[in-house]
Design a protein around this motif. Structure first.
Motif, PDB file in Angstrom:
ATOM      1  N   GLU A   8       5.659   5.155   5.578  1.00 54.56           N
ATOM      2  CA  GLU A   8       6.372   4.375   4.568  1.00 54.56           C
ATOM      3  C   GLU A   8       5.390   3.409   3.896  1.00 54.56           C
ATOM      4  O   GLU A   8       4.251   3.225   4.341  1.00 54.56           O
ATOM      5  N   GLU A   9       5.837   2.799   2.825  1.00 53.17           N
ATOM      6  CA  GLU A   9       5.006   1.823   2.128  1.00 53.17           C
ATOM      7  C   GLU A   9       4.641   0.685   3.078  1.00 53.17           C
ATOM      8  O   GLU A   9       5.505   0.137   3.773  1.00 53.17           O
ATOM      9  N   ILE A  10       3.360   0.341   3.127  1.00 54.04           N
ATOM     10  CA  ILE A  10       2.904  -0.773   3.961  1.00 54.04           C
ATOM     11  C   ILE A  10       3.074  -2.067   3.170  1.00 54.04           C
ATOM     12  O   ILE A  10       2.598  -2.177   2.033  1.00 54.04           O
ATOM     13  N   VAL A  11       3.778  -3.033   3.769  1.00 50.42           N
ATOM     14  CA  VAL A  11       4.089  -4.291   3.083  1.00 50.42           C
ATOM     15  C   VAL A  11       3.678  -5.454   3.973  1.00 50.42           C
ATOM     16  O   VAL A  11       4.145  -5.585   5.108  1.00 50.42           O
ATOM     17  N   VAL A  12       2.793  -6.299   3.469  1.00 53.35           N
ATOM     18  CA  VAL A  12       2.372  -7.486   4.221  1.00 53.35           C
ATOM     19  C   VAL A  12       2.409  -8.698   3.298  1.00 53.35           C
ATOM     20  O   VAL A  12       2.187  -8.578   2.096  1.00 53.35           O
ATOM     21  N   ALA A  49      10.297  -2.539   8.720  1.00 49.54           N
ATOM     22  CA  ALA A  49       9.089  -2.573   9.535  1.00 49.54           C
ATOM     23  C   ALA A  49       7.829  -2.706   8.695  1.00 49.54           C
ATOM     24  O   ALA A  49       6.742  -2.918   9.235  1.00 49.54           O
ATOM     25  N   GLY A  50       7.950  -2.578   7.385  1.00 44.20           N
ATOM     26  CA  GLY A  50       6.786  -2.704   6.520  1.00 44.20           C
ATOM     27  C   GLY A  50       5.785  -1.581   6.682  1.00 44.20           C
ATOM     28  O   GLY A  50       4.592  -1.767   6.449  1.00 44.20           O
ATOM     29  N   GLY A  51       6.276  -0.393   7.074  1.00 46.47           N
ATOM     30  CA  GLY A  51       5.400   0.774   7.141  1.00 46.47           C
ATOM     31  C   GLY A  51       4.575   0.899   8.398  1.00 46.47           C
ATOM     32  O   GLY A  51       3.712   1.781   8.486  1.00 46.47           O
ATOM     33  N   ILE A  52       4.832   0.032   9.384  1.00 41.41           N
ATOM     34  CA  ILE A  52       4.060   0.077  10.632  1.00 41.41           C
ATOM     35  C   ILE A  52       5.015  -0.066  11.805  1.00 41.41           C
ATOM     36  O   ILE A  52       5.804  -1.020  11.864  1.00 41.41           O
ATOM     37  N   GLU A  96       3.137 -12.042   7.730  1.00 45.14           N
ATOM     38  CA  GLU A  96       4.217 -11.225   8.252  1.00 45.14           C
ATOM     39  C   GLU A  96       4.088  -9.797   7.741  1.00 45.14           C
ATOM     40  O   GLU A  96       3.592  -9.557   6.640  1.00 45.14           O
ATOM     41  N   ILE A  97       4.511  -8.847   8.581  1.00 46.11           N
ATOM     42  CA  ILE A  97       4.523  -7.435   8.233  1.00 46.11           C
ATOM     43  C   ILE A  97       5.973  -7.045   7.962  1.00 46.11           C
ATOM     44  O   ILE A  97       6.850  -7.312   8.795  1.00 46.11           O
ATOM     45  N   GLY A  98       6.245  -6.415   6.819  1.00 42.21           N
ATOM     46  CA  GLY A  98       7.616  -6.056   6.491  1.00 42.21           C
ATOM     47  C   GLY A  98       8.497  -7.286   6.409  1.00 42.21           C
ATOM     48  O   GLY A  98       8.135  -8.293   5.801  1.00 42.21           O
ATOM     49  N   GLU A  99       9.666  -7.241   7.063  1.00 39.83           N
ATOM     50  CA  GLU A  99      10.565  -8.383   7.039  1.00 39.83           C
ATOM     51  C   GLU A  99      10.124  -9.506   7.975  1.00 39.83           C
ATOM     52  O   GLU A  99      10.670 -10.603   7.946  1.00 39.83           O
ATOM     53  N   GLY A 100       9.159  -9.219   8.841  1.00 41.20           N
ATOM     54  CA  GLY A 100       8.511 -10.238   9.645  1.00 41.20           C
ATOM     55  C   GLY A 100       9.427 -11.222  10.328  1.00 41.20           C
ATOM     56  O   GLY A 100      10.252 -10.865  11.160  1.00 41.20           O
ATOM     57  N   ALA A 139       0.859  -1.187   0.000  1.00 39.07           N
ATOM     58  CA  ALA A 139       0.000   0.000   0.000  1.00 39.07           C
ATOM     59  C   ALA A 139       0.895   1.237   0.000  1.00 39.07           C
ATOM     60  O   ALA A 139       1.687   1.432   0.932  1.00 39.07           O
ATOM     61  N   VAL A 140       0.781   2.048  -1.043  1.00 36.01           N
ATOM     62  CA  VAL A 140       1.583   3.256  -1.187  1.00 36.01           C
ATOM     63  C   VAL A 140       0.713   4.474  -0.884  1.00 36.01           C
ATOM     64  O   VAL A 140      -0.435   4.550  -1.330  1.00 36.01           O
ATOM     65  N   GLY A 141       1.264   5.432  -0.135  1.00 27.80           N
ATOM     66  CA  GLY A 141       0.562   6.685   0.116  1.00 27.80           C
ATOM     67  C   GLY A 141      -0.210   6.736   1.409  1.00 27.80           C
ATOM     68  O   GLY A 141      -0.854   7.756   1.700  1.00 27.80           O
TER      69      GLY A 141
END
Length: 352
Positions: A264-268, A253-256, A223-227, A188-190
């Motif tokens: 930051e960009e949310i990555v899950v 951290a995957g944006g959280i 996992e969130i980010g590098e999880g 998720a960007v933005g």
């Protein structure tokens, strides 16, 4: 509060959704929603049912001339295959001789499915009473609601996209009459900083996203980010340093952080197990006789990982939209956007 309630069985007449908490004046694009429903049906290893259904959204209430009314949005997706199950899935005691599919009770549960646990929980004598609702067919409603959520997020510049990052060999598994799983990723960007909260565990955005993804059929890990990869690092290696302008050079951290989006960009990512309906069935026990047997064999996909990427995308979008509604409120979409802009005026954040 943005909230989705759904109902419907895999081979019943239709799947139904009621979405509450949308602001008035949000423009919805029927073609975009139907395109997401179509994406859910595509991919390698899908079953012939995907050619039968050809999902399309039908709106019953809460929308006029393409704009939301601020009232509950009621919608449905027809189950075209229901015509073959009218006797077996009749809501009322069926009349006449049994015909079509679903006429015989299912008593051999599939390992890895909700069949056994759900049937024991509710006291059913026919596993079909469990498996019809436990089926991933209901994710069509998730995807439709997610498409609406993406329209709302677009009003504040948030884009969400899912993709497959890992999948087993589908051709080989199909030849062996087996199934494969895989891993999908949603980005998720933005998303602005401040979605979610550290105040309570229920408000933590990472917990909410994990629950949303774990709520999808066949997902066994999130996992969130590098999880999980962070567990093997030292703290000096694991965290994203902050530089002037509040920018980051990494996003492990995957944006959280602390349950709150940090801008930051949310990555899950979500891991999907192989599907439990096998053309070479596993061993089971007949719930009626207590005798050993082979589990139910019913039409199934060899793989549904690409479909999962679409469902996961929708689930993440819905949870982010829910967090954004909590943060910015507003009865109309203009109020929602105005609150977002006022918030950006207050914080030192530059959109990525």
């Amino acid at each position: 509060m943005l909230r989705l309630t759904s109902a419907g069985e895999s081979h019943g007449p239709a799947l139904v959704g009621i979405l509450t908490g949308l602001p008035a004046g949000l423009a919805l694009d029927r073609d975009a929603i139907d395109a997401d429903l179509g994406r859910r049906q595509q991919g390698y290893g899908r079953s012939p049912r995907q050619q039968i259904e050809q999902d399309r959204l039908e709106v019953l209430a809460g929308l006029r001339h393409g704009l939301t009314l601020g009232t509950p949005l009621a919608f449905l997706v027809q189950n075209r295959d229901h015509k073959n199950w009218q006797w077996g899935m009749s809501p009322w005691p069926p009349q006449g001789e049994p015909e079509g599919k679903g006429t015989k009770p299912v008593t051999l549960p599939r390992p890895g499915h909700a069949d056994l646990a759900g049937t024991l929980k509710f006291g059913h004598d026919d596993v079909r009473n469990t498996l019809e609702r436990a089926s991933a067919r209901q994710t069509a409603i998730t995807v439709a609601a997610g498409a609406v959520a993406k329209a709302l997020l677009a009003e504040i510049g948030v884009e969400v996209a899912g993709s497959v990052v890992e999948m087993g060999d589908v051709d080989e598994a199909k030849a062996d009459r087996d199934t494969v799983g895989g891993v999908v990723e949603v980005r998720a960007v933005g998303a602005p900083p401040g979605l979610g909260s550290y105040a309570t565990k229920e408000e933590r955005l990472d917990a909410r996203l994990a629950a949303a993804l774990m709520g999808i059929q066949a997902v066994k890990g999130v996992e969130i980010g590098e999880g999980f990869g962070l567990a093997g690092l030292r703290g000096s290696e694991a965290h994203d340093e902050i530089f002037p302008g509040l920018r980051r050079e990494t996003n492990r951290a995957g944006g959280i952080e602390g349950g709150v989006s940090n801008g930051e960009e949310i990555v899950v990512r979500a891991a999907m197990k192989p599907l439990p309906t096998l053309m070479r069935p596993l061993r089971s026990v007949d719930l009626e006789s207590g005798e050993p047997g082979e589990a139910l064999v019913e039409r199934s996909d060899t793989a549904a990982v690409e479909a999962l990427s679409v469902v996961a995308e929708a689930s993440v979008a819905f949870e982010l939209a829910r967090a954004a509604r909590e943060k910015f409120g507003g009865d109309g979409v203009g109020d929602f956007v105005a609150a977002y802009r006022a918030y950006l005026d207050r914080i030192p954040w530059q959109r990525p």
